[in-house]
Design a protein around this motif. Structure first.
Motif, mmCIF file in Angstrom:
data_model
loop_
_atom_site.group_PDB
_atom_site.id
_atom_site.type_symbol
_atom_site.label_atom_id
_atom_site.label_comp_id
_atom_site.label_asym_id
_atom_site.label_seq_id
_atom_site.Cartn_x
_atom_site.Cartn_y
_atom_site.Cartn_z
ATOM 1 N N TRP A 215 1.163 -0.849 0.232
ATOM 2 C CA TRP A 215 0.174 -0.121 -0.071
ATOM 3 C C TRP A 215 0.712 1.212 0.190
ATOM 4 N N GLY A 216 0.402 2.063 -0.310
ATOM 5 C CA GLY A 216 1.328 3.536 -0.342
ATOM 6 C C GLY A 216 1.360 3.953 -1.895
ATOM 7 N N LEU A 217 1.887 5.413 -1.862
ATOM 8 C CA LEU A 217 2.585 6.235 -3.670
ATOM 9 C C LEU A 217 3.292 5.192 -4.511
ATOM 10 N N LEU A 218 3.904 4.202 -3.582
ATOM 11 C CA LEU A 218 4.970 3.573 -4.213
ATOM 12 C C LEU A 218 4.629 1.975 -3.761
ATOM 13 N N ARG A 219 3.815 1.612 -3.542
ATOM 14 C CA ARG A 219 3.275 0.052 -4.465
ATOM 15 C C ARG A 219 3.813 -0.649 -5.218
ATOM 16 N N ARG A 220 3.624 0.407 -5.983
ATOM 17 C CA ARG A 220 3.943 -0.377 -7.534
ATOM 18 C C ARG A 220 5.511 -0.638 -7.632
ATOM 19 N N GLN A 221 6.737 -0.046 -6.773
ATOM 20 C CA GLN A 221 8.075 -0.787 -6.387
ATOM 21 C C GLN A 221 8.230 -0.704 -5.345
ATOM 22 N N GLY A 222 7.172 -1.757 -4.924
ATOM 23 C CA GLY A 222 7.283 -2.073 -3.385
ATOM 24 C C GLY A 222 8.418 -3.926 -3.863
ATOM 25 N N ASP A 223 8.166 -4.232 -4.978
ATOM 26 C CA ASP A 223 9.414 -4.974 -4.569
ATOM 27 C C ASP A 223 10.766 -5.444 -5.268
ATOM 28 N N ALA A 224 10.624 -4.057 -5.584
ATOM 29 C CA ALA A 224 11.949 -3.573 -5.675
ATOM 30 C C ALA A 224 12.539 -2.629 -4.411
ATOM 31 N N ILE A 225 11.729 -1.970 -4.016
ATOM 32 C CA ILE A 225 12.450 -1.374 -2.692
ATOM 33 C C ILE A 225 12.140 -2.092 -1.134
ATOM 34 N N PHE A 226 10.966 -2.879 -1.064
ATOM 35 C CA PHE A 226 10.924 -3.191 0.244
ATOM 36 C C PHE A 226 11.982 -4.191 0.418
ATOM 37 N N PRO A 227 12.581 -5.318 0.376
ATOM 38 C CA PRO A 227 13.044 -6.552 0.588
ATOM 39 C C PRO A 227 15.257 -5.240 0.312
ATOM 40 N N ARG A 228 15.019 -4.628 0.174
ATOM 41 C CA ARG A 228 15.899 -3.655 0.356
ATOM 42 C C ARG A 228 16.057 -2.815 1.818
ATOM 43 N N LEU A 229 14.853 -2.618 3.280
ATOM 44 C CA LEU A 229 14.904 -2.606 3.983
ATOM 45 C C LEU A 229 14.613 -3.391 4.711
ATOM 46 N N TRP A 230 15.535 -4.334 4.862
ATOM 47 C CA TRP A 230 14.705 -5.605 5.902
ATOM 48 C C TRP A 230 15.921 -5.317 7.372
ATOM 49 N N ARG A 231 16.565 -4.809 7.128
ATOM 50 C CA ARG A 231 18.124 -4.109 7.649
ATOM 51 C C ARG A 231 18.081 -3.055 8.653
ATOM 52 N N LEU A 232 16.443 -2.116 7.975
ATOM 53 C CA LEU A 232 15.527 -0.460 8.989
ATOM 54 C C LEU A 232 14.549 -1.001 9.231
#
Length: 332
Positions: A215-232
């Motif tokens: 969900w959110g303005l960047l949800r279409r890019q979620g697969d690219a962004i979210f996995p990079r944030l698991w340490r953050l």
């Protein structure tokens, strides 16, 4: 038979008959209690929460919902669990499925390791031996042949789908899209579809993925962004608060009713025909999961379901049993 750990082709997408509409299924990982912060053990568990199953079953019946109790070995062999659930199974107001926790399910021929807690990592013959023992115990003690399966910890492997087909299982619900368990030896479900799909061209084994939404303005890019944030995790929180990106699984465990409603809205906007909800049965008694520590927490869990059921009703999303799903899915 396609592998459960490989993304399906687009042609595998399942369709439902006209009039099925948009529906939801409520699944419960019905399992032993254990300390989530300690290493897994063969006998370091309890079943003190099982009497609480009766209240939640009645709650579901009062709301016109037939829950799917996905039962693992300690529960399958509990006379108390059978006493509570068998009347609902006989009346058709509940269903049971198989949930395999390999570390408590005989035969015990594997080492106790993190990787081996995912049943799909075991040798295929051992995975099948454990599954067969569990399925037979459910059939013997609950008087019903289960048609559905979920691997504990979502731990399917390359041989799991073929095993399920051999044993007459019609529905798997182990795939959790947008989640990646590979850091501990489990499967990576990033990029997997949210819609139901067939695991074989003969259309005998149907996958019902657990519903998780970006969900959110960047949800279409979620697969690219979210996995990079698991340490953050703090940055994940910032993105969610700013309405930029949030991962919302449809569960009362760690997800507010308001977040779940946002996820439901996105799922409906995306045209999903079936929403799959889940939670763990030990959450029905305080002190057994990180999500329910007090009676107030438990009250909030029930309030979560009241709010979500009411919202689904307003949106025209009706409950479905798994047997309904199998009669309404198109096989042509």
């Amino acid at each position: 038979m396609r592998s459960l750990v490989e993304r399906p082709p687009s042609r595998a997408r399942a369709r439902f008959r006209d009039g099925f509409g948009t529906r939801f299924v409520l699944t419960i990982d019905t399992e032993e209690e254990f300390d989530w912060d300690k290493p897994l053990g063969r006998d370091t568990y309890g079943l003190d929460h099982l009497p609480r199953l009766a209240k939640f079953q009645q709650f579901c019946e009062n709301n016109g919902v037939s829950p799917v109790w996905l039962i693992d070995w300690p529960v399958a062999n509990s006379p108390r669990a059978a006493e509570i659930l068998k009347p609902a199974l006989a009346s058709g107001t509940a269903e049971v499925g198989v949930q395999l926790h390999p570390w408590v399910n005989p035969p015990f021929a594997e080492d106790m390791t993190q990787a081996n807690s995912y049943s799909g990592n075991l040798p295929a013959d051992l995975e099948e031996a454990k599954f067969s023992a569990l399925r037979d115990a459910i059939e013997r003690n609950f008087g019903i042949s289960p048609i559905s399966y979920r691997a504990g910890r979502y731990g399917v492997g390359a041989a799991s789908a073929a095993m399920l087909a051999r044993h007459g299982i019609a529905i798997d619900t182990s795939v959790r899209p947008l989640f990646d368990y590979s850091s501990t030896g489990g499967p990576d479900f990033r990029g997997f579809p949210l819609h139901p799909y067939w695991l074989d061209d003969e259309r005998t084994l149907l996958e019902l993925p657990l519903t998780t939404i970006y969900w959110g303005l960047l949800r279409r890019q979620g697969d690219a962004i979210f996995p990079r944030l698991w340490r953050l995790p703090q940055l994940r929180g910032v993105l969610a608060r700013l309405g930029l990106l949030e991962r919302i699984p449809l569960t009362p465990e760690g997800i507010s009713a308001e977040e779940a409603i946002r996820g439901i809205d996105i799922a409906l906007d995306d045209g999903l025909p079936l929403l799959v909800f889940s939670f763990h049965s030990p959450s029905l008694r305080p002190g057994h999961t990180p999500y329910v520590r007090s009676e107030s927490d438990l009250d909030r869990l029930y309030d979560w379901w009241r709010t979500v059921f009411a919202y689904l009703d307003r949106r025209g999303v009706a409950p479905a049993s798994l047997r309904e799903v199998m009669t309404q899915v198109v096989r042509d």
